[in-house]
Design a protein around this motif. Structure first.
Motif, PDB file in Angstrom:
ATOM      1  N   GLU A  44       0.824  -1.224   0.000  1.00 12.21           N
ATOM      2  CA  GLU A  44       0.000   0.000   0.000  1.00 12.21           C
ATOM      3  C   GLU A  44       0.846   1.257   0.000  1.00 12.21           C
ATOM      4  O   GLU A  44       0.350   2.348  -0.223  1.00 12.21           O
ATOM      5  CB  GLU A  44      -0.901   0.049   1.242  1.00 12.21           C
TER       6      GLU A  44
ATOM      7  N   ARG B 255       3.064   5.713  -6.974  1.00 11.99           N
ATOM      8  CA  ARG B 255       2.919   5.603  -8.427  1.00 11.99           C
ATOM      9  C   ARG B 255       3.277   6.934  -9.084  1.00 11.99           C
ATOM     10  O   ARG B 255       2.640   7.943  -8.829  1.00 11.99           O
ATOM     11  CB  ARG B 255       1.465   5.237  -8.744  1.00 11.99           C
TER      12      ARG B 255
ATOM     13  N   GLU C  72       2.974   8.331 -12.405  1.00 12.48           N
ATOM     14  CA  GLU C  72       2.322   8.057 -13.689  1.00 12.48           C
ATOM     15  C   GLU C  72       3.187   8.442 -14.888  1.00 12.48           C
ATOM     16  O   GLU C  72       3.155   7.791 -15.922  1.00 12.48           O
ATOM     17  CB  GLU C  72       1.003   8.821 -13.750  1.00 12.48           C
TER      18      GLU C  72
ATOM     19  N   ASP D 254      -4.602  14.136  -8.333  1.00 14.18           N
ATOM     20  CA  ASP D 254      -5.937  14.002  -7.720  1.00 14.18           C
ATOM     21  C   ASP D 254      -5.958  14.625  -6.336  1.00 14.18           C
ATOM     22  O   ASP D 254      -6.471  14.030  -5.385  1.00 14.18           O
ATOM     23  CB  ASP D 254      -6.343  12.524  -7.619  1.00 14.18           C
TER      24      ASP D 254
ATOM     25  N   ASN E 230      -6.914  16.694  -3.205  1.00 12.42           N
ATOM     26  CA  ASN E 230      -8.076  17.304  -2.568  1.00 12.42           C
ATOM     27  C   ASN E 230      -7.632  18.136  -1.378  1.00 12.42           C
ATOM     28  O   ASN E 230      -6.521  18.006  -0.896  1.00 12.42           O
ATOM     29  CB  ASN E 230      -9.071  16.223  -2.119  1.00 12.42           C
TER      30      ASN E 230
ATOM     31  N   ASP F  45      -5.889  16.463   1.627  1.00 13.68           N
ATOM     32  CA  ASP F  45      -4.861  15.462   1.380  1.00 13.68           C
ATOM     33  C   ASP F  45      -3.525  15.901   1.963  1.00 13.68           C
ATOM     34  O   ASP F  45      -3.185  17.076   1.974  1.00 13.68           O
ATOM     35  CB  ASP F  45      -4.693  15.240  -0.138  1.00 13.68           C
TER      36      ASP F  45
ATOM     37  N   ASN G  71       1.386  12.736  -3.082  1.00 17.26           N
ATOM     38  CA  ASN G  71       0.094  12.834  -2.410  1.00 17.26           C
ATOM     39  C   ASN G  71      -0.063  11.565  -1.572  1.00 17.26           C
ATOM     40  O   ASN G  71      -0.279  10.477  -2.109  1.00 17.26           O
ATOM     41  CB  ASN G  71      -1.032  12.951  -3.450  1.00 17.26           C
TER      42      ASN G  71
ATOM     43  N   SER H 234      -2.384  10.628   0.290  1.00 19.73           N
ATOM     44  CA  SER H 234      -3.725  10.064   0.369  1.00 19.73           C
ATOM     45  C   SER H 234      -4.004   9.052  -0.728  1.00 19.73           C
ATOM     46  O   SER H 234      -4.866   8.203  -0.579  1.00 19.73           O
ATOM     47  CB  SER H 234      -4.759  11.184   0.308  1.00 19.73           C
ATOM     48  N   ASN H 235      -3.299   9.169  -1.849  1.00 19.65           N
ATOM     49  CA  ASN H 235      -3.524   8.180  -2.901  1.00 19.65           C
ATOM     50  C   ASN H 235      -2.218   7.600  -3.452  1.00 19.65           C
ATOM     51  O   ASN H 235      -2.231   6.834  -4.413  1.00 19.65           O
ATOM     52  CB  ASN H 235      -4.349   8.784  -4.044  1.00 19.65           C
ATOM     53  N   MET H 236      -1.103   7.958  -2.818  1.00 19.44           N
ATOM     54  CA  MET H 236       0.219   7.451  -3.184  1.00 19.44           C
ATOM     55  C   MET H 236       0.581   7.738  -4.633  1.00 19.44           C
ATOM     56  O   MET H 236       1.198   6.919  -5.307  1.00 19.44           O
ATOM     57  CB  MET H 236       0.339   5.955  -2.876  1.00 19.44           C
ATOM     58  N   LYS H 237       0.183   8.931  -5.111  1.00 13.00           N
ATOM     59  CA  LYS H 237       0.608   9.339  -6.455  1.00 13.00           C
ATOM     60  C   LYS H 237       1.716  10.379  -6.316  1.00 13.00           C
ATOM     61  O   LYS H 237       1.680  11.220  -5.412  1.00 13.00           O
ATOM     62  CB  LYS H 237      -0.553   9.986  -7.221  1.00 13.00           C
TER      63      LYS H 237
END
Lengths: 149, 76
Positions: free
Chosen positions: A16, A20, A22, A83, A85, A88, A116, A118-121
């Motif tokens: 988790e 990432r 992208e 992404d 927010n 975050d 981030n 909160s979403n691991m980006k």
């Protein structure tokens, strides 16, 4: 899962916690999955290790620990790529280019890495800013003790 | 590479959301106007290349454990 790392042999990481990227990073556009690793009990530095390529590992520094000020603006529309927010949590790190000593080492302030949580980006953003360069001296003499226990 | 000739004031459209306009040409310099979605990264090429180069240099640089004075405790 276990991953092979460049400087820390084999390390156990939480799936988790894989970050990432992208778009990869400039110069490494195909490297999209990284782990943020602690370096023993060192404060202010981390390794950004490609989980699929043990030889690819960046040394990161938390700029706010070593600079009097580091301010920049990233347009909302670009932050949307992460992404982002309102609530975050963000991490900001800069890549260090190590020389023969800490005093000679430099940090890339022109292109911070934003993660981030909160979403691991993550992404390395290149700032539209004349003030910051790719090679800033990391330390003034004597300050390096601030990071070791 | 797609090569097109444009006069001052003429444009190129990429997809439906990006337009590149030649605003002025003087002394071998072209002034280019770019309209694109604000989430696109638009940079002078040499800036991107400099970051690329710095990233590559940093990966090849000295061993951080040596420079940071770290001894790794290996659990056997």
């Amino acid at each position: 899962m276990k991953i092979k790392t460049k400087y820390l042999d084999e390390v156990e990481i939480d799936k988790e916690k894989i970050i990432r990227f992208e778009k990869g990073l400039p110069g490494f556009e195909d490297s999209k999955e990284f782990a943020l690793l602690e370096i023993e009990d060192l404060i202010g530095f981390k390794f950004l290790q490609d989980i699929n390529n043990e030889y690819l590992c960046f040394t990161l520094v938390n700029p706010f620990k070593f600079l009097d000020s580091y301010e920049f603006n990233i347009p909302d529309e670009k932050l949307k790529r992460l992404d982002l927010n309102l609530n975050d949590d963000l991490l900001v790190y800069n890549i260090v280019t190590l020389a023969n000593s800490l005093e000679e080492s430099t940090v890339n302030l022109l292109a911070p890495i934003i993660i981030n949580l909160s979403n691991m980006k993550g992404e390395q953003f290149i700032l539209n800013n004349d003030e910051y360069k790719t090679k800033h001296k990391l330390f003034l003499k004597g300050d390096k003790d601030a990071c070791t226990k | 590479m797609l090569v097109l000739n444009r006069k001052i004031g003429e444009s190129i459209v990429i997809d439906s959301d990006t337009e590149i306009t030649i605003l002025d040409i003087k002394d071998g310099r072209v002034k280019i106007g770019i309209e694109a979605p604000r989430d696109k990264t638009i940079l002078r090429k040499e800036v991107y290349e400099e970051v690329e180069r710095e990233n590559k240099d940093s990966v090849d640089s000295s061993n951080p454990l040596d420079i940071l004075g770290i001894k790794i405790n290996k659990n056997i």
